[in-house]
Design an enzyme around this catalytic site. Structure first.
Site, PDB file in Angstrom:
ATOM      1  N   ASP A 277     -16.804 -10.529  -3.215  1.00 11.36           N
ATOM      2  CA  ASP A 277     -15.641  -9.640  -3.239  1.00 11.36           C
ATOM      3  C   ASP A 277     -14.587 -10.228  -2.293  1.00 11.36           C
ATOM      4  O   ASP A 277     -14.894 -10.624  -1.167  1.00 11.36           O
ATOM      5  CB  ASP A 277     -16.051  -8.227  -2.783  1.00 11.36           C
ATOM      6  N   ILE A 278     -13.373 -10.290  -2.769  1.00 11.90           N
ATOM      7  CA  ILE A 278     -12.284 -10.922  -2.016  1.00 11.90           C
ATOM      8  C   ILE A 278     -11.841 -10.070  -0.828  1.00 11.90           C
ATOM      9  O   ILE A 278     -11.208 -10.567   0.105  1.00 11.90           O
ATOM     10  CB  ILE A 278     -11.079 -11.198  -2.974  1.00 11.90           C
TER      11      ILE A 278
ATOM     12  N   HIS B 174     -18.694  -3.428 -12.775  1.00 11.54           N
ATOM     13  CA  HIS B 174     -19.209  -4.299 -11.725  1.00 11.54           C
ATOM     14  C   HIS B 174     -20.088  -3.509 -10.776  1.00 11.54           C
ATOM     15  O   HIS B 174     -19.823  -2.346 -10.486  1.00 11.54           O
ATOM     16  CB  HIS B 174     -18.079  -4.998 -10.961  1.00 11.54           C
TER      17      HIS B 174
ATOM     18  N   HIS C 282     -21.359  -3.422  -6.944  1.00 13.88           N
ATOM     19  CA  HIS C 282     -21.139  -3.943  -5.595  1.00 13.88           C
ATOM     20  C   HIS C 282     -22.497  -4.100  -4.918  1.00 13.88           C
ATOM     21  O   HIS C 282     -23.281  -3.146  -4.877  1.00 13.88           O
ATOM     22  CB  HIS C 282     -20.336  -2.942  -4.751  1.00 13.88           C
TER      23      HIS C 282
HETATM   24  P1  AMP Z   1     -13.669  -0.840  -7.762  1.00  9.88           P
HETATM   25  O1  AMP Z   1     -13.096  -1.109  -9.150  1.00  9.88           O
HETATM   26  O2  AMP Z   1     -13.150   0.414  -7.164  1.00  9.88           O
HETATM   27  O3  AMP Z   1     -15.168  -0.904  -7.751  1.00  9.88           O
HETATM   28  O4  AMP Z   1     -13.164  -2.028  -6.802  1.00  9.88           O
HETATM   29  C1  AMP Z   1     -12.879  -3.324  -7.270  1.00  9.88           C
HETATM   30  C2  AMP Z   1     -13.350  -4.352  -6.262  1.00  9.88           C
HETATM   31  O5  AMP Z   1     -12.987  -5.636  -6.764  1.00  9.88           O
HETATM   32  C3  AMP Z   1     -12.724  -4.241  -4.856  1.00  9.88           C
HETATM   33  O6  AMP Z   1     -13.759  -4.216  -3.875  1.00  9.88           O
HETATM   34  C4  AMP Z   1     -11.852  -5.497  -4.745  1.00  9.88           C
HETATM   35  O7  AMP Z   1     -11.817  -6.017  -3.426  1.00  9.88           O
HETATM   36  C5  AMP Z   1     -12.531  -6.446  -5.709  1.00  9.88           C
HETATM   37  N1  AMP Z   1     -11.656  -7.451  -6.290  1.00  9.88           N
HETATM   38  C6  AMP Z   1     -10.473  -7.233  -6.933  1.00  9.88           C
HETATM   39  N2  AMP Z   1      -9.939  -8.394  -7.353  1.00  9.88           N
HETATM   40  C7  AMP Z   1     -10.807  -9.380  -6.976  1.00  9.88           C
HETATM   41  C8  AMP Z   1     -10.817 -10.806  -7.108  1.00  9.88           C
HETATM   42  N3  AMP Z   1      -9.829 -11.457  -7.729  1.00  9.88           N
HETATM   43  N4  AMP Z   1     -11.848 -11.496  -6.599  1.00  9.88           N
HETATM   44  C9  AMP Z   1     -12.865 -10.846  -5.961  1.00  9.88           C
HETATM   45  N5  AMP Z   1     -12.909  -9.508  -5.811  1.00  9.88           N
HETATM   46  C10 AMP Z   1     -11.891  -8.781  -6.293  1.00  9.88           C
END
Ligand code: AMP
Length: 131
Positions: free
Chosen positions: A29-30, A93, A95
């Site tokens: 996660d970024i 996704h 986590h």
């Molecule tokens: P959620 O959809 O609420 O589960 O959160 C989306 C997650 O994706 C967040 O923790 C972001 O930090 C992560 N995220 C969004 N864009 C990217 C990316 N390009 N690379 C890695 N992680 C990402």
């Protein structure tokens, strides 16, 4: 239009990749809650996790187990927390978050800042531990 995660799978957007197989892809996660915070996604884009076809959904958890066991070997923690929200990115996704307490999985917490080299090193070390 493809999701940002589909673009990652296709290599159109860079990521810190941990692993992939035919159906799944794992990357850091970024904006991590904790060092080692990883996302596991199905390669086939589906928004809502419970819309995923049964066998793929089951396989996603088994793939996540492999990744979680590797994260544990690299990042000291009590266990790997498993969270699904999907409120931000419309591509299912999981986590995987190294945690020591419940407070570590609060998404309102400040995020950990890592340099590009730290992200790269972490992804490589976790990747090496995958069995
Ligand atoms: P959620 O959809 O609420 O589960 O959160 C989306 C997650 O994706 C967040 O923790 C972001 O930090 C992560 N995220 C969004 N864009 C990217 C990316 N390009 N690379 C890695 N992680 C990402």
């Amino acid at each position: 239009m493809p999701s940002i995660f589909t673009k990652i799978v296709n290599g159109a957007i860079p990521c810190y990749k941990i692993a992939e197989d035919d159906n799944f892809f794992a990357f850091l996660d970024i904006n991590p809650l904790k060092k080692g915070h990883t996302l596991v996604i199905p390669k086939k884009e589906v928004d809502y996790i419970f819309d995923i076809e049964k066998d793929i959904l089951a396989g996603m958890m088994v793939f996540s187990q492999k990744i979680a066991l590797a994260i544990e070997k690299v990042v000291p923690c009590n266990r790997i927390g498993v969270v699904v929200l999907g409120l931000e990115v419309p591509h299912a996704h999981i986590h995987l978050i190294p945690i020591d307490s419940e407070a570590d999985v609060r998404f309102s917490n400040p995020r950990v800042r890592l340099t590009e080299d730290e992200f790269k090193d972490l992804a490589a070390r976790i990747s090496k531990e995958i069995e």
